[in-house]
Design a protein around this motif. Sequence first.
Motif, short mmCIF file in Angstrom:
data_model
loop_
_atom_site.label_atom_id
_atom_site.label_comp_id
_atom_site.label_asym_id
_atom_site.label_seq_id
_atom_site.Cartn_x
_atom_site.Cartn_y
_atom_site.Cartn_z
N UNK A 1 0.83 -1.21 0.00
CA UNK A 1 0.00 0.00 0.00
C UNK A 1 0.86 1.25 0.00
N UNK A 2 0.42 2.27 -0.67
CA UNK A 2 1.15 3.53 -0.75
C UNK A 2 0.90 4.37 0.49
N UNK A 3 1.91 5.17 0.83
CA UNK A 3 1.79 6.12 1.93
C UNK A 3 2.02 7.51 1.35
N UNK A 4 0.92 8.21 1.13
CA UNK A 4 0.96 9.49 0.43
C UNK A 4 1.30 10.63 1.37
N UNK A 5 0.77 10.58 2.61
CA UNK A 5 1.03 11.64 3.57
C UNK A 5 0.95 11.07 4.98
N UNK A 6 1.14 11.93 5.97
CA UNK A 6 1.18 11.48 7.36
C UNK A 6 -0.18 11.02 7.88
#
Length: 1008
Positions: free
Chosen positions: A834-839
């Motif tokens: 899964x991607x982690x785009x922001x906090x």
Amino acid sequence: MSLSELPSVFDWHADAAGDRSGIPVWLRFDAEWYRARYPVAEDVLKAGDYPSALEYYLRVGQGLGHSPNKWFDESWYLATYADVAGTVASGEWSSGFQHYVLHGYKDRSPHWLFSEDYYRTFNPELTSFVFRAEGVANGYDHYLSGGECGYRSGSIFFDPAVFSYFSGRPGSADAASARSGGDRFYPEYGQFLGSAPGFADRCRTSWYFDPVWYLDHYPEVPDLIRGGEYGSALHHYITAGQYKGYSPQESFSEEFYRKKYPDVAECVTAGLFRCGYDHFLTAGAVEGRIPAPDVSLAQYASLATVRADIESGLFRDPYAHWIASTEKQDARFCADDLDEMDAKLAFCRLARGLAQGAARGGGLDFTCAGMPVVSVIMVLHNQFSLTLMALASLRDNFDGNIELIIIDSCSGDETVHLERYVHGAKIVHLNYNAGFLLSCNMALDSVTSNAVLYLNNDVRLAPGALRAALKRLQSDPRIGAVGGKIIRTNGLLQEAGSIIWRDGATFGYLRDHDPNCPEANFVRDVDYCSGAFLLVPAVLAKNLGGFDQSYCPAYFEEADFCVRLIRKGYRVVYDPSVVIEHLEFGSSTSAASMSLMQRNRRIFMTRQAEFLRHQLPAHLGNTVLGRSRRSERPRVLFIEDRVPLRTLGSGYVRSNDIVRSLARLGCAVTVFPINAHYHSLGRIYGDFPDTVEILFDRSATDLDGFLEERTGSFDAVWIGRTHNLARILPVLHKNSRYMPAKGFILDTEAVVSPRLLMRDRVLGPGGPRGDIEEKLRAEFECAYFCQQIVAVTTQEANFVRRAGHANVSVLGHALTTRPTPATFSERQGLLFVGSIIDDTSPNLDSLLWFMKEVMPLLRETLGDTVRLTAVGFRTPGVDLRGLREFDGIDVVDGADSLREFYDRHRVFVAPTRFAGGIPYKVHESAAFGVPVVASNVLIGQLGWKAGRDLLSGGEPDAATFAAAVTDLYRDEEVWMRVRCEALLRVEADCDPAKFDASVEEILEAARR
């Protein structure tokens, strides 16, 4: 404060004893530096009032705000951390340094030129486990103990590589001075902080600050430095200048930037950014904002070399790249074009050099053993060296059987002895100049292969050009000719396919443009392609009788030839992977060429009058419309947050699938990203069908002009994500006269309002909750503009309907099952993708929860060897330190291929606590044959049956999740059953054929 009051891990006794092993560099008291920095201390020590500089510092210096060494700045620390300053003022701490030694070192920064957060964020592999293993206290300790030797950076304003370049260049007067001020393990940083007065202001420390310009532009700053208030220009800017509206260098104007972008000025006023430059470095540079008058980065950032350097990590953003190329005067990025006459002379000089090599090397062998794959026709009239270079590139280009047919049309140079240099070719020497057209037709009679290539002798083929052209020709029996991207010797385009206007005139599309521009790099049907490289099925060429002899000796023959193909129902295809370098006009020696062109144009107008009547009028405004042959299939503008690469996750895989589906349906698709991001062109083009136009160099700031430029070019507009429609809606209104009256599609990707309410329930409210109906109406307030709205699930379609919109379709995912072969016993470990785009990413939240709550339970049941591998794209700068602090997790920051991860791991976990849309990662994992444990949130979105298609981890609940993982991990029978059922569900839910049918239905519904 006395020495004994310090904790043993920071034992200053060792400093007195001379043994400093294991003591952080920033903890060591530097007596020599201290006495030089504070003359008052030197005077007292000379008087014998204190036994040592350390003793004076502990008893007096701390109270005076002194720093113990050059690595810690007491004044800055107190000014930055008001809570610490308050406790020092109240007597709770003797100094800011004492606070840092006992507490602050864990998460605070010690110096204006080093940020603990910056260092840890941009070096995510440096976890507490790494620090403990290496025996260092924190990031600053690691940096000063050798981390900088890997050219890591602790501040955006200090790049060791840049400082080293400017301070230590051969011949630099400052080189020796720089080296003498350094330390063994922290050379560049130490050189800067310990340099002699004035040295730090003579060279750059990064591409983001120019000390020479700064001191010259702000004459009061040198006086402040001489007065001892600041140590350097950079010290002044970071600690004072940026807060006072000073500009850091000539190429960025603080005043201009805030005035041009009122939203930035508001953010600075609100305290969200220190200054406009802070915003520019954080977001503005990658958004394509202008840093100063007459400094536009958009065109520069689109250069392939620039994008590749940013993608590889050599530069942080195009602004730094631009500054570097300007400072270094790098010829690769010179704005001035290469003089074409010089380029032609260089091309010819190279050809002469290669001709000499061919004479010594035994010549070129075109002996054809067996049936030829392609027949190449080349017509010659002198220009021996150019001919040999063209033939050498042809031979190097393709190792298959080539039937080479050469007509020497009465040459007078070494061409008459061509057989000495070229073996195995059919060479005919004429005793008269028959010209290009008649010579080609003469050679056509000798062709025995299925494909014939007309090839000039003043070209050089790029690697793979002929193979790519043959592949394209064989891809569709309706293709009658294939041409390529022709680049002149000055590196600019001659043409990327050509246009025939209504008056019979011809136009080379994109002449004088960069060959890497996006408009030149997608496959399309065109009016005609240059005869410098034209590949045709041999049977068609013979049926047409070759070129029409009315155009003898040359000009307009290939345009007429292509028109005759089109009129018979065949396609003429431009393929950008077929690249040819061409010495333009190198084969023309006729003084009357212009007159001949005009004569043949009149012939062309007469013979092709019916065809020309349906062509566009000759006007540059019609260029975009004329660059492609019109198809019955819709032309679609696809708008997304960014170029939807599959490795990005977060809905971009689905967007990529939609683009692919539209291309499969025969639509002409143009992808327009709202936000600018930088990836290598190879990565971009490798992720899409080659018929798709990908405008990687555009962003929202270009949309206004783009829509006017592309007037009449689109039949439908597919807009990904509701927030993008809301953002560009004013531009769409303004430019509505240039666009279709209908055919607008809003693809929601995910309905946000329910996800935010779900997040608030999990994490606590981030703002006023409000009513779900009210939030849905607000979210889809802009949706009225579109004729069709797309939701990813039936559940989300109902949310859109609740917002008052009935024109909703459902479009899920497209996947083909490809179960990985490893057996149950050959697999181990857990997998998360899964991607982690922001906090605030749901993926980051779920990983943190899983590692904190579930992993300890799993280690009790499965043993301490069980580990979780988390794979996915991470936006640069997102802080993963909290995640990496857990034992038992391996974080892989992006991967080109996930198949190896799916083949290696036994169980896939999806512990999502709040989310919208539909979980592609669960579909993908099941398609690869890895059983899944998912939260009920995701199971509800999928509509799958818990206990059959996957196992449930509760809402999620830690104990429930751990028990489900344990069952799958230990029981092969359960594992196989769930794996098989999930594969069947993916086949039913994600059938690509159904996906394509749904895309076509949505497109047609929007256009009705």
